[in-house]
Scaffold this motif. Structure first.
Motif: not given
Ligand code: MIG
Length: 657
Positions: A169, A197-198, A233, A270, A306, A403, A416, A452
């Motif tokens: 991340w 990732d985001i 993601i 997010w 996620d 998730r 995961w 993590f």
């Molecule tokens: O609030 O996308 O479990 O794998 O890197 C955190 C950012 C949000 C949670 C995931 C994690 C990921 C992260 N996400």
């Protein structure tokens, strides 16, 4: 034998795909309805073992704690937690003279008190109506097989998804991605995929890339030509943004989760203010699934879902209320309670249960309160994607892992195990979850290797990799702000290179055993007791597992340990591996052994009478593995037959002498 008992079933989860007549006799539990709750009790004896419950804290034997299925986003995973990201409501009770499985089929919160209030008593309690399936069989394998038959075949990812994945991340730009590729290349480390990732999204909008990713299609193709796949993601919520067509479509078609008056219910995740797609609504689900086309058309072949518990930072209404109140406090003379009240109000914004009670789904024209079907949200999100993949290309497998999950989603995706930490005891937790997850149908599974949350250490990253090379999903993933844990950032890159090579060495066995376990509804990972139930010692072993037909795993999960005790329930061959090309073996007899395991050695054990296929070369990715050039590590005197499922899923039978 399977029996179904109905207690005013509230909602059909779709977890069970076979129709089973309702039983008329009395259920094996002591059932009563009391205090608005369905209560199922069972008296244990001193040797009763309880298996199951999939993704959860504590032991393979779940006895002695209270677990609640209520999917929750909380990265603080320790042994006094009761709910993680998943609801896997299947338990197996093993008494001296009785064995049975019980699946509590409900989309709602349910509590499994397995000897907490009363150390000798199981009490399963839930408010809403449900079906309970009871499965009796002479063997534990038999119970699991019958259960897996009624929940349907587990998800199988594409072959490349068994290769190593680098993730973090914080990766943000195309340059970040190229940098990882470069570092893996110059250090001669194998790599099959990289997660995006985001921060790689445009403003946290699903199915987008930020502007650094120019010429996306060419970029994706270029990497794929090197056999490296990008895995973006997909977050559960959609950003409120009038210039975002996905948002506009959702709004226009009312595909969102709503309030009780059918108005859009705005939440914060997010992307800031957002709407939750209503994955439980058929049309909304179809619509959302079709959005994956955007990325599939670019050549993307894998995704991770996620925030689908769903995780909520706030609801718009509640955050307005709280900040209005707090604004009014400015300049007031506080008593200490006032301070704590204000502070508590802010902390109480995140994942507030009231949001789940205020949210509704539109299911066939009827409004259903989210709270009552909460545990299905991530499951239905995975289903939406998976059904679309079939439509997009029914002959191809796509990678998908989620998730949040609930039994049923095992047909559509892997999982995961969420936000673990760089803690030694999370290596052990990773190991212990493997058999439990398999019992509940989850086969494509893995934990964030090297941890993590929190800062990892080099030895932790090594030891964790020494377990992850044996799990279907092998992904090094870490949280923003933590120490960089790509393997090339450590001193002993050669050790990591060697360990990674062992992943590809063992992959022919791993993949073959994986496919066979899926196809025969059996376990890829087993507690020792399941294989050696006449051996009393194995009842209590929680830090060794059986992997596939013949391997016993006993990893190191303690810092500074250079060895450990291993109990072998039979004669085994110790295999001490330095890398794909170099290993030594020695026979060991049944019993206790102190086994040296230096940091740079992977040690595993092959049972007497068996042999395993390996690839004895360094591979850069899964496609390097030459199935016409496999070797064997043998622990057989007599002729031994192994059926290998190769990378194209052809079954090849080998006779090994
Ligand atoms: O609030 O996308 O479990 O794998 O890197 C955190 C950012 C949000 C949670 C995931 C994690 C990921 C992260 N996400």
């Amino acid at each position: 034998m399977i029996k179904r008992y109905n207690y005013n079933l509230l909602y059909n989860t779709g977890s069970i795909i076979k129709n089973i007549e309702e039983a008329k006799d009395k259920i094996i539990f002591d059932y009563r309805y009391d205090n608005n709750k369905n209560i199922f009790k069972y008296e244990m004896n001193k040797n009763t073992i309880i298996y199951g419950l999939g993704e959860n804290v504590r032991g393979i034997n779940k006895r002695g704690w209270v677990y609640t299925s209520f999917n929750t986003d909380d990265p603080d995973i320790h042994e006094t937690r009761s709910s993680l990201y998943a609801s896997h409501n299947f338990i197996i009770i093993i008494d001296e003279n009785k064995k049975f499985g019980a699946f509590f089929d409900t989309p709602s919160e349910i509590t499994f008190d397995l000897g907490y209030q009363d150390i000798d008593c199981i009490s399963v309690e839930t408010e809403n109506g449900l079906n309970v399936y009871i499965i009796e069989d002479d063997s534990i394998d038999g119970i699991i097989k019958e259960f897996r038959e009624i929940i349907g075949e587990s998800y199988i990812p594409p072959f490349w998804a068994f290769g190593f994945c680098q993730s973090r991340w914080g990766y943000k730009t195309k340059e970040d991605v190229l940098d990882i590729v470069k570092n893996y290349e110059i250090n001669n480390l194998p790599l099959d995929s990289i997660c995006l990732d985001i921060d790689c999204l445009d403003n946290y909008k699903d199915f987008t890339f930020n502007s650094s990713f120019d010429n996306k299609k060419d970029f994706i193709t270029e990497l794929k030509n090197k056999n490296i796949r990008l895995v973006p993601i997909v977050d559960a919520a959609i950003k409120k943004d009038g210039s975002y067509y996905i948002y506009n479509e959702m709004l226009k078609n009312k595909y969102y989760c709503m309030d009780k008056d059918s108005n859009p219910y705005f939440v914060g995740v997010w992307p800031g203010d957002s709407l939750l797609p209503d994955y439980l609504n058929n049309n909304a689900s179809k619509w959302f699934g079709s959005k994956y086309k955007e990325l599939l058309d670019l050549g993307i072949e894998g995704f991770w879902n996620d925030m689908n518990e769903p995780a909520l930072f706030y609801s718009r209404n509640h955050v307005d209320e709280v900040f209005k109140y707090i604004g009014e406090q400015v300049g007031k003379n506080f008593e200490v309670e006032d301070y704590f009240k204000n502070k508590g109000m802010v902390i109480g914004l995140q994942n507030n249960l009231n949001y789940y009670k205020e949210l509704y789904h539109n299911i066939d024209g009827k409004l259903i309160r989210h709270y009552d079907i909460h545990n299905l949200y991530g499951y239905k999100m995975a289903e939406a994607a998976s059904l679309y993949f079939k439509e997009y290309n029914k002959n191809k497998r796509y990678l998908l892992y989620s998730r949040s999950s609930h039994i049923g989603s095992h047909r559509y995706s892997g999982i995961w195990t969420g936000d673990n930490a760089s803690w030694w005891n999370h290596i052990l937790l990773n190991l212990k979850m493997l058999p439990s997850l398999n019992m509940c149908g989850y086969m494509y599974i893995g934990a964030d290797s090297a941890g993590f949350g929190q800062n990892t250490t080099e030895d932790l990253a090594i030891r964790w990799a020494e377990l992850s090379i044996f799990t279907p999903l092998f992904r090094n993933h870490s949280a923003k702000g933590t120490r960089n844990q790509e393997y090339y950032n450590f001193k002993n890159i050669d050790i990591f290179r060697n360990i990674l090579s062992i992943r590809y060495m063992i992959l022919p066995y791993l993949y073959s055993e994986f496919i066979k376990a899926v196809k025969t509804n059996s376990l890829l990972y087993k507690p020792l007791f399941m294989e050696f139930s006449n051996d009393e010692r194995t009842r209590e072993i929680e830090d060794e597992i059986i992997f596939g037909e013949s391997i016993l795993l006993a990893p190191i999960y303690v810092q500074n340990a250079s060895g450990r005790y291993v109990y072998l329930p039979d004669d085994y061959l110790e295999v001490r591996v330095k890398n794909a090309k170099e290993f030594i073996t020695r026979p060991l007899t049944k019993g206790d052994h102190y086994i040296k395991m230096n940091l740079d050695e992977v040690v595993f054990f092959i049972r007497k009478g068996y042999a395993i296929p390996i690839y004895k070369e360094f591979a850069k990715n899964v496609y390097d593995i030459n199935y016409d050039n496999l070797s064997w590590i043998k622990n057989n005197d007599n002729l031994y037959e192994y059926t290998l499922v190769d990378k194209d899923d052809n079954y090849r039978t080998y006779k090994i002498k």
